[in-house]
Design a protein around this motif. Sequence first.
Motif, short mmCIF file in Angstrom:
data_model
loop_
_atom_site.label_atom_id
_atom_site.label_comp_id
_atom_site.label_asym_id
_atom_site.label_seq_id
_atom_site.Cartn_x
_atom_site.Cartn_y
_atom_site.Cartn_z
N SER A 23 0.81 -1.43 0.13
CA SER A 23 0.23 0.07 -0.40
C SER A 23 1.03 0.95 -0.18
O SER A 23 1.69 1.19 0.84
CB SER A 23 -1.00 -0.33 1.62
OG SER A 23 -1.53 -0.81 1.49
N THR A 24 0.32 2.52 -0.87
CA THR A 24 0.98 3.42 -0.60
C THR A 24 0.03 4.41 -0.27
O THR A 24 -1.12 4.42 -0.64
CB THR A 24 1.88 3.94 -1.60
OG1 THR A 24 2.58 3.29 -2.51
CG2 THR A 24 2.24 5.33 -1.52
N ALA A 25 0.16 5.12 1.36
CA ALA A 25 -0.58 6.73 1.53
C ALA A 25 0.28 7.46 1.59
O ALA A 25 1.34 7.83 1.39
CB ALA A 25 -0.52 6.07 3.12
N THR A 26 -0.07 8.47 0.98
CA THR A 26 0.48 9.80 0.67
C THR A 26 -1.09 11.29 1.52
O THR A 26 -1.40 11.33 1.50
CB THR A 26 0.35 10.06 -0.98
OG1 THR A 26 0.76 9.26 -1.94
CG2 THR A 26 1.16 12.02 -1.42
N GLU A 36 8.91 8.98 2.21
CA GLU A 36 10.08 9.83 1.88
C GLU A 36 9.28 10.78 1.05
O GLU A 36 7.77 10.53 1.74
CB GLU A 36 10.10 8.91 0.22
CG GLU A 36 9.03 8.02 -0.44
CD GLU A 36 9.56 6.81 -1.42
OE1 GLU A 36 10.82 6.98 -2.15
OE2 GLU A 36 8.37 5.88 -1.67
N GLY A 37 10.14 11.16 0.08
CA GLY A 37 8.82 12.45 -0.44
C GLY A 37 10.07 13.61 -1.34
O GLY A 37 9.57 13.70 -1.90
N GLU A 38 11.16 13.72 -0.61
CA GLU A 38 12.31 14.19 -1.46
C GLU A 38 12.98 13.30 -2.08
O GLU A 38 13.33 12.11 -2.31
CB GLU A 38 13.20 15.16 0.00
CG GLU A 38 14.17 15.36 -0.82
CD GLU A 38 14.89 16.31 0.49
OE1 GLU A 38 15.81 17.09 0.36
OE2 GLU A 38 14.94 16.01 1.97
N GLU A 39 13.18 13.88 -3.30
CA GLU A 39 14.04 13.01 -4.17
C GLU A 39 15.31 12.99 -3.54
O GLU A 39 15.99 14.02 -2.97
CB GLU A 39 14.37 14.57 -5.78
CG GLU A 39 15.52 13.47 -6.70
CD GLU A 39 15.10 13.72 -7.77
OE1 GLU A 39 15.41 13.60 -8.73
OE2 GLU A 39 15.12 15.43 -7.60
N ARG A 89 4.62 16.86 0.19
CA ARG A 89 4.36 15.49 0.05
C ARG A 89 5.43 14.63 1.39
O ARG A 89 5.86 14.83 0.64
CB ARG A 89 3.68 15.72 -0.92
CG ARG A 89 2.58 16.01 -1.71
CD ARG A 89 1.81 15.93 -2.48
NE ARG A 89 0.57 16.78 -3.12
CZ ARG A 89 -0.10 16.10 -4.02
NH1 ARG A 89 -0.37 14.77 -4.30
NH2 ARG A 89 -1.29 17.18 -3.91
N VAL A 90 4.49 13.73 2.13
CA VAL A 90 5.51 12.75 2.42
C VAL A 90 4.16 11.58 2.26
O VAL A 90 2.93 11.24 1.78
CB VAL A 90 4.90 13.13 3.81
CG1 VAL A 90 5.81 11.72 4.71
CG2 VAL A 90 6.09 14.08 4.37
N VAL A 91 4.90 10.88 1.46
CA VAL A 91 4.22 9.19 1.16
C VAL A 91 5.22 7.95 1.73
O VAL A 91 6.12 7.81 2.15
CB VAL A 91 4.55 8.63 -0.35
CG1 VAL A 91 4.80 7.86 -1.27
CG2 VAL A 91 4.66 9.95 -1.18
N GLY A 95 12.02 12.08 10.93
CA GLY A 95 12.52 12.24 9.85
C GLY A 95 11.62 12.82 8.77
O GLY A 95 12.00 13.77 8.15
N ILE A 96 10.56 12.77 9.55
CA ILE A 96 9.95 13.85 8.24
C ILE A 96 10.07 15.87 8.55
O ILE A 96 9.89 16.25 7.13
CB ILE A 96 7.80 13.38 8.76
CG1 ILE A 96 7.62 12.43 8.18
CG2 ILE A 96 7.52 14.75 7.84
CD1 ILE A 96 6.49 11.87 8.79
N LYS A 97 10.50 16.09 9.18
CA LYS A 97 10.68 17.84 9.98
C LYS A 97 12.65 17.80 8.44
O LYS A 97 12.52 19.06 8.31
CB LYS A 97 11.25 17.50 10.51
CG LYS A 97 10.06 18.07 12.03
CD LYS A 97 10.51 18.09 13.68
CE LYS A 97 11.62 19.08 13.16
NZ LYS A 97 12.17 19.25 14.82
#
Length: 367
Positions: free
Chosen positions: A254-257, A350-353, A335-337, A327-329
């Motif tokens: 599953s992928t949640a955005t 993840e979210g940032e390249e 966006r965060v996935v 981690g998200i900070k």
Amino acid sequence: MKFTVNRTRFVDAVGLACGVIPVRTVKPVLMNVRLTLDEAGITIVGTDLEVAVRVRLEAERIVEQGDILLPANRLLSIIREAESETLTCTCEDMGFTIQSGKNTSKVMAEPKGDYPEIDTVGDTTPLIMPRDDLRRLIRKTVFATAKEKTRYAFNGVRFETAGNECRMIGTDGRRMAIMMVLVENPDGIEAGHIIPTKGLSIIDRVVADGGPEVKIHLLDRMVVVSTGSAEVSSRLVEGAFPRYESVIPRDTRSTATFEKAPLLSALRQANVLTNEESRAIRISFEADRAIMTSRTMDVGESRVEVEGHLEGEPMEANFNGDFLIEGIKQMDSHRVVFQLSGRDTPSIVEGEENFLYVVMPVTVRTA
């Protein structure tokens, strides 16, 4: 020894060298900085035997050369409070005098004696990268390393380079942060070293005010990073770094955005009602939202919703709230996935390249 120097530049240089001076040590000589004056200018060195900082600056005038040790923090306090922008410094009979206008301060110096010599890079070829890229690598990985000093390899960040890719990996065994940048590597330098977190913190501080590029010398037991007139050398961490590739999930169910700002807000709200024993937040990923719940006996409970989008089957997992927030900070993205594989397997955030964050689920005991 006698010279005149710009006060601001002198304060900056001594401040950088003092940043590595230990608060406590069984070797009192390490509480000093080494000040060397030669025809090229002033060199100031500080070390705790693990990390060393060497800074060079120009003197406005050199009358007599010399090589002495000075009490680090006392020297910094004196020159920081001096009012004149030009300082005249003289050392006679091991008394180091600092004259600032009409004011004079004097501290006792020591001969360099058994002060440790700092290794040089010799003829090694450096890896060159933009300063900002190195700082991004450090910032996005150091936070995930172990805080316990007995974790050895987990007390540092793995620095890898091969081809035109350079990456850093930080982990404490429960979460892992990986950041990659592209570099010019015409000499085909390949390396895989573990740099201690303290060394990386000093490197980050020193290069912050340096030139736009940094040179990284990767030696067998040491890494040396130089920029402009400053140089940091750090011993490497001994030990085997875990095979981090095997921890990254390969199959996603599953992928949640989510939007980053409301996700962080929801996590912080749910995290309030956790405690030191259990930082667990239960997240139920549904079609158009995530429901976060936390509960601590004799403290309270929380239920927070945040809008999102789920592709795949609904899923539920327990996470350490602090780990997710930290981690998200670090992500420079809106966006965060979440890449979810199961409630008992690691999840990718993840979210940032070129940035990857892997978090292990938390096992919650039930009565």
